[in-house]
Design a protein around this motif. Structure first.
Motif, PDB file in Angstrom:
ATOM      1  N   ASN A   1      25.850  43.415  35.729  1.00  0.00           N
ATOM      2  CA  ASN A   1      25.421  44.779  36.010  1.00  0.00           C
ATOM      3  C   ASN A   1      26.615  45.739  36.035  1.00  0.00           C
ATOM      4  OD1 ASN A   1      22.665  44.160  36.319  1.00  0.00           O
ATOM      5  ND2 ASN A   1      22.989  43.505  38.442  1.00  0.00           N
ATOM      6  N   PRO A   2      26.361  47.023  35.839  1.00  0.00           N
ATOM      7  CA  PRO A   2      27.433  48.024  35.943  1.00  0.00           C
ATOM      8  C   PRO A   2      28.116  47.969  37.306  1.00  0.00           C
ATOM      9  CG  PRO A   2      25.482  48.994  34.941  1.00  0.00           C
ATOM     10  CD  PRO A   2      25.084  47.629  35.423  1.00  0.00           C
ATOM     11  N   ARG A   3      29.354  48.472  37.361  1.00  0.00           N
ATOM     12  CA  ARG A   3      30.224  48.471  38.541  1.00  0.00           C
ATOM     13  C   ARG A   3      30.660  47.057  38.905  1.00  0.00           C
ATOM     14  NH1 ARG A   3      31.863  52.585  37.122  1.00  0.00           N
ATOM     15  NH2 ARG A   3      33.059  52.862  39.043  1.00  0.00           N
ATOM     16  N   SER A   4      30.837  46.239  37.859  1.00  0.00           N
ATOM     17  CA  SER A   4      31.336  44.878  38.033  1.00  0.00           C
ATOM     18  C   SER A   4      32.795  44.799  37.615  1.00  0.00           C
ATOM     19  CB  SER A   4      30.525  43.887  37.190  1.00  0.00           C
ATOM     20  OG  SER A   4      29.212  43.737  37.671  1.00  0.00           O
ATOM     21  N   ALA A   5      33.544  43.954  38.300  1.00  0.00           N
ATOM     22  CA  ALA A   5      34.915  43.651  37.919  1.00  0.00           C
ATOM     23  C   ALA A   5      34.986  42.201  37.477  1.00  0.00           C
ATOM     24  CB  ALA A   5      35.861  43.884  39.090  1.00  0.00           C
ATOM     25  N   ILE A   6      35.558  41.976  36.313  1.00  0.00           N
ATOM     26  CA  ILE A   6      35.729  40.621  35.796  1.00  0.00           C
ATOM     27  C   ILE A   6      37.208  40.262  35.942  1.00  0.00           C
ATOM     28  CG2 ILE A   6      35.487  39.089  33.813  1.00  0.00           C
ATOM     29  CD1 ILE A   6      33.622  42.379  33.828  1.00  0.00           C
ATOM     30  N   ILE A   7      37.476  39.131  36.579  1.00  0.00           N
ATOM     31  CA  ILE A   7      38.847  38.731  36.891  1.00  0.00           C
ATOM     32  C   ILE A   7      39.308  37.648  35.925  1.00  0.00           C
ATOM     33  CG2 ILE A   7      40.410  37.942  38.698  1.00  0.00           C
ATOM     34  CD1 ILE A   7      38.887  40.578  39.307  1.00  0.00           C
ATOM     35  N   ALA A   8      40.451  37.891  35.290  1.00  0.00           N
ATOM     36  CA  ALA A   8      41.063  36.904  34.398  1.00  0.00           C
ATOM     37  C   ALA A   8      42.493  36.660  34.871  1.00  0.00           C
ATOM     38  CB  ALA A   8      41.039  37.402  32.962  1.00  0.00           C
ATOM     39  N   PHE A   9      43.085  35.548  34.418  1.00  0.00           N
ATOM     40  CA  PHE A   9      44.377  35.162  34.971  1.00  0.00           C
ATOM     41  C   PHE A   9      45.497  35.106  33.942  1.00  0.00           C
ATOM     42  CE2 PHE A   9      41.181  33.762  37.940  1.00  0.00           C
ATOM     43  CZ  PHE A   9      41.684  34.271  39.133  1.00  0.00           C
ATOM     44  N   ASN A  10      45.277  35.683  32.786  1.00  0.00           N
ATOM     45  CA  ASN A  10      46.375  35.916  31.855  1.00  0.00           C
ATOM     46  C   ASN A  10      46.039  37.126  30.999  1.00  0.00           C
ATOM     47  OD1 ASN A  10      45.230  35.019  29.133  1.00  0.00           O
ATOM     48  ND2 ASN A  10      44.945  33.147  30.347  1.00  0.00           N
ATOM     49  N   ILE A  11      47.057  37.730  30.424  1.00  0.00           N
ATOM     50  CA  ILE A  11      46.897  38.997  29.713  1.00  0.00           C
ATOM     51  C   ILE A  11      45.961  38.857  28.522  1.00  0.00           C
ATOM     52  CG2 ILE A  11      48.119  40.733  28.341  1.00  0.00           C
ATOM     53  CD1 ILE A  11      50.545  40.297  30.146  1.00  0.00           C
TER      54      ILE A  11
ATOM     55  N   GLY B   1      29.819  48.905  25.892  1.00  0.00           N
ATOM     56  CA  GLY B   1      30.256  50.274  25.650  1.00  0.00           C
ATOM     57  C   GLY B   1      31.626  50.639  26.161  1.00  0.00           C
ATOM     58  N   GLY B   2      32.069  50.033  27.242  1.00  0.00           N
ATOM     59  CA  GLY B   2      33.391  50.426  27.723  1.00  0.00           C
ATOM     60  C   GLY B   2      33.854  49.639  28.930  1.00  0.00           C
ATOM     61  N   ALA B   3      35.176  49.469  29.027  1.00  0.00           N
ATOM     62  CA  ALA B   3      35.767  48.766  30.168  1.00  0.00           C
ATOM     63  C   ALA B   3      37.175  49.289  30.405  1.00  0.00           C
ATOM     64  CB  ALA B   3      35.805  47.262  29.919  1.00  0.00           C
ATOM     65  N   ALA B   4      37.523  49.444  31.660  1.00  0.00           N
ATOM     66  CA  ALA B   4      38.901  49.770  32.025  1.00  0.00           C
ATOM     67  C   ALA B   4      39.667  48.469  32.226  1.00  0.00           C
ATOM     68  CB  ALA B   4      38.932  50.601  33.298  1.00  0.00           C
ATOM     69  N   VAL B   5      40.970  48.511  32.008  1.00  0.00           N
ATOM     70  CA  VAL B   5      41.818  47.324  32.116  1.00  0.00           C
ATOM     71  C   VAL B   5      42.927  47.600  33.129  1.00  0.00           C
ATOM     72  CG1 VAL B   5      43.502  45.894  30.908  1.00  0.00           C
ATOM     73  CG2 VAL B   5      41.361  46.488  29.787  1.00  0.00           C
TER      74      VAL B   5
ATOM     75  N   THR C   1      49.808  54.440  32.804  1.00  0.00           N
ATOM     76  CA  THR C   1      48.663  53.823  32.131  1.00  0.00           C
ATOM     77  C   THR C   1      47.736  53.149  33.130  1.00  0.00           C
ATOM     78  OG1 THR C   1      50.018  53.419  30.165  1.00  0.00           O
ATOM     79  CG2 THR C   1      47.978  52.181  30.338  1.00  0.00           C
ATOM     80  N   ARG C   2      48.311  52.417  34.101  1.00  0.00           N
ATOM     81  CA  ARG C   2      47.495  51.766  35.129  1.00  0.00           C
ATOM     82  C   ARG C   2      46.679  52.785  35.904  1.00  0.00           C
ATOM     83  NH1 ARG C   2      52.054  48.549  36.497  1.00  0.00           N
ATOM     84  NH2 ARG C   2      52.351  49.837  38.345  1.00  0.00           N
ATOM     85  N   ASN C   3      47.347  53.857  36.327  1.00  0.00           N
ATOM     86  CA  ASN C   3      46.648  54.880  37.110  1.00  0.00           C
ATOM     87  C   ASN C   3      45.536  55.524  36.297  1.00  0.00           C
ATOM     88  OD1 ASN C   3      48.446  54.364  39.173  1.00  0.00           O
ATOM     89  ND2 ASN C   3      49.784  56.088  38.689  1.00  0.00           N
ATOM     90  N   ALA C   4      45.791  55.722  35.008  1.00  0.00           N
ATOM     91  CA  ALA C   4      44.779  56.322  34.138  1.00  0.00           C
ATOM     92  C   ALA C   4      43.571  55.399  33.989  1.00  0.00           C
ATOM     93  CB  ALA C   4      45.385  56.646  32.771  1.00  0.00           C
ATOM     94  N   GLN C   5      43.824  54.100  33.872  1.00  0.00           N
ATOM     95  CA  GLN C   5      42.728  53.137  33.743  1.00  0.00           C
ATOM     96  C   GLN C   5      41.876  53.091  35.014  1.00  0.00           C
ATOM     97  OE1 GLN C   5      41.872  50.760  30.947  1.00  0.00           O
ATOM     98  NE2 GLN C   5      42.811  52.592  30.105  1.00  0.00           N
TER      99      GLN C   5
ATOM    100  N   TYR D   1      32.643  49.037  33.724  1.00  0.00           N
ATOM    101  CA  TYR D   1      33.197  47.706  33.955  1.00  0.00           C
ATOM    102  C   TYR D   1      34.717  47.769  34.052  1.00  0.00           C
ATOM    103  CZ  TYR D   1      28.500  46.346  32.669  1.00  0.00           C
ATOM    104  OH  TYR D   1      27.129  46.232  32.638  1.00  0.00           O
ATOM    105  N   LEU D   2      35.241  46.858  34.861  1.00  0.00           N
ATOM    106  CA  LEU D   2      36.678  46.753  35.049  1.00  0.00           C
ATOM    107  C   LEU D   2      37.090  45.321  34.748  1.00  0.00           C
ATOM    108  CD1 LEU D   2      39.291  48.164  36.259  1.00  0.00           C
ATOM    109  CD2 LEU D   2      38.634  47.110  38.427  1.00  0.00           C
ATOM    110  N   VAL D   3      38.111  45.142  33.938  1.00  0.00           N
ATOM    111  CA  VAL D   3      38.659  43.815  33.669  1.00  0.00           C
ATOM    112  C   VAL D   3      40.091  43.823  34.209  1.00  0.00           C
ATOM    113  CG1 VAL D   3      39.083  42.009  31.979  1.00  0.00           C
ATOM    114  CG2 VAL D   3      37.295  43.707  31.561  1.00  0.00           C
TER     115      VAL D   3
END
Length: 367
Positions: free
Chosen positions: A164-174, A189-193, A202-206, A217-219
């Motif tokens: 669902n929207p407003r989910s964060a997906i956590i990964a452990f390498n770039i 459609g879109g995700a912030a990284v 760049t981080r602050n912008a994401q 979504y946030l990855v």
């Protein structure tokens, strides 16, 4: 050396308990203060908040990447590694002190816990897993335990496409972060990284893109577990393992709980789960995350901070000193120590290492 004091306060509890907010308000109620955070993003977030509340001229930001300060600065928001060590301020606060048990950075947190003090108050923030260690070190410390504002619940594993929207997906390498972000962009459609290697701008912008709901979504890497205040409803793990600098291992329940706890903001309930390819979580671990019950930390990393700068050899010998308490693990060959040993042998640098001031300067560079 351990600096005992009667003005030590530990505010302990899981994520979303208002620990950082409480410490922030206490710190700025004094005439000066230093606040140490585990992440650059978190230091910047609280710096920005302080600028809005008390004014740009009174606030400073010090991290390994950014330095923003004025002669009139009274409140310093820093990464733990960048906290000023020779400055008298009325209040010192250190966030996520349970990271003293971390193999890579633990000795830095331990040093700040043992040696950095505010004139009137020193505040430690973190998980209740560190309580036993703090009481061992400081029997007179005041402990304030806080409960989570909202409920955290487990959701069965799911496909990426069904999140669902407003989910964060956590990964452990770039690579995984960008691969997952690309899959979401194709289907959703879109995700912030968000990951540590991005530039501050760049981080602050994401983060802003996600918070402004321009994407749903946030990855991110597990860095977001360290207190970033984002409007996340659900945290999903793409893997239950990570490479910790030495080997690939399963995530500890407390680590999973720290990251999963980012779901739910203030009184809004949150959920956590993992993708189908991640593997499986034991029900006992799920219960411990939902109830915020984890094993106590038994030992923390330590390295001698009383360094003798008479010679290069005396500096290296200082690192060999052994701890005086059995709760300490002697940290050997930390990155700054290895850098110092290497650079002190450099033929272009060696001729300059003929007095304690220059040897100390080289150590500052290496740190």
């Amino acid at each position: 050396m351990i600096k005992e004091a009667n003005n030590l306060l530990a505010i302990l509890g899981p994520t979303n308990t208002g620990k950082t907010h409480l410490a922030f308000e206490r710190l700025i109620s004094y005439k000066s203060g230093i606040f140490g955070f585990p992440l650059r993003l978190l230091a910047k977030e609280n710096y920005d908040r302080a600028v809005k509340k008390i004014g740009f001229e009174k606030v400073a930001l010090i991290t390994g990447e950014e330095k923003i300060f004025n002669k009139s600065s009274k409140y310093f928001f820093c990464t733990v590694e960048s906290m000023p060590l020779n400055m008298d301020v009325e209040c010192v606060a250190i966030d996520e002190v349970q990271l003293a048990s971390d193999f890579e950075r633990g000795h830095i947190f331990t040093d700040r816990i043992l040696n950095l003090r505010g004139i009137y108050e020193t505040i430690f923030l973190g998980s209740q897993t560190i309580e036993k260690i703090l009481l061992d070190l400081f029997p007179k410390i005041k402990i304030q335990r806080r409960n989570r504002f909202s409920k955290l619940s487990f959701l069965p594993k799911n496909n990426l496409s069904k999140l669902n929207p407003r989910s964060a997906i956590i990964a452990f390498n770039i690579n995984s972060v960008y691969e997952i972000a690309e899959q979401i962009r194709m289907h959703k459609g879109g995700a912030a990284v968000v990951l540590g290697s991005l530039s501050p701008r760049t981080r602050n912008a994401q983060v802003e893109v996600y918070e402004d709901k321009k994407v749903d979504y946030l990855v991110a890497t597990d860095a977001i577990g360290m207190g970033l205040n984002l409007n996340i409803d659900h945290v999903s793990f793409s893997s239950l393992q990570k490479f910790d600098g030495r080997y690939t291992r399963n995530l500890f329940p407390a680590e999973l709980g720290q990251i999963a706890g980012r779901a739910g903001r203030y009184t809004n309930d949150g959920t956590f789960g993992y993708l189908k390819k991640a593997g499986n979580l034991d029900q006992v671990v799920i219960d411990s995350i939902e109830n915020h019950k984890f094993n106590n930390i038994q030992k923390i990393y330590w390295r001698n901070s009383d360094i003798n700068f008479d010679s290069v050899e005396s500096v290296i010998n200082s690192f060999k000193a052994y701890p005086i308490k059995n709760i300490f693990i002697h940290k050997k060959n930390a990155e700054d120590e290895v850098n110092f040993k290497t650079l002190s042998k450099d033929v272009d640098i060696l001729p300059f290492l003929n007095n304690s001031s220059l040897i100390s300067l080289l150590w500052d560079v290496c740190r």
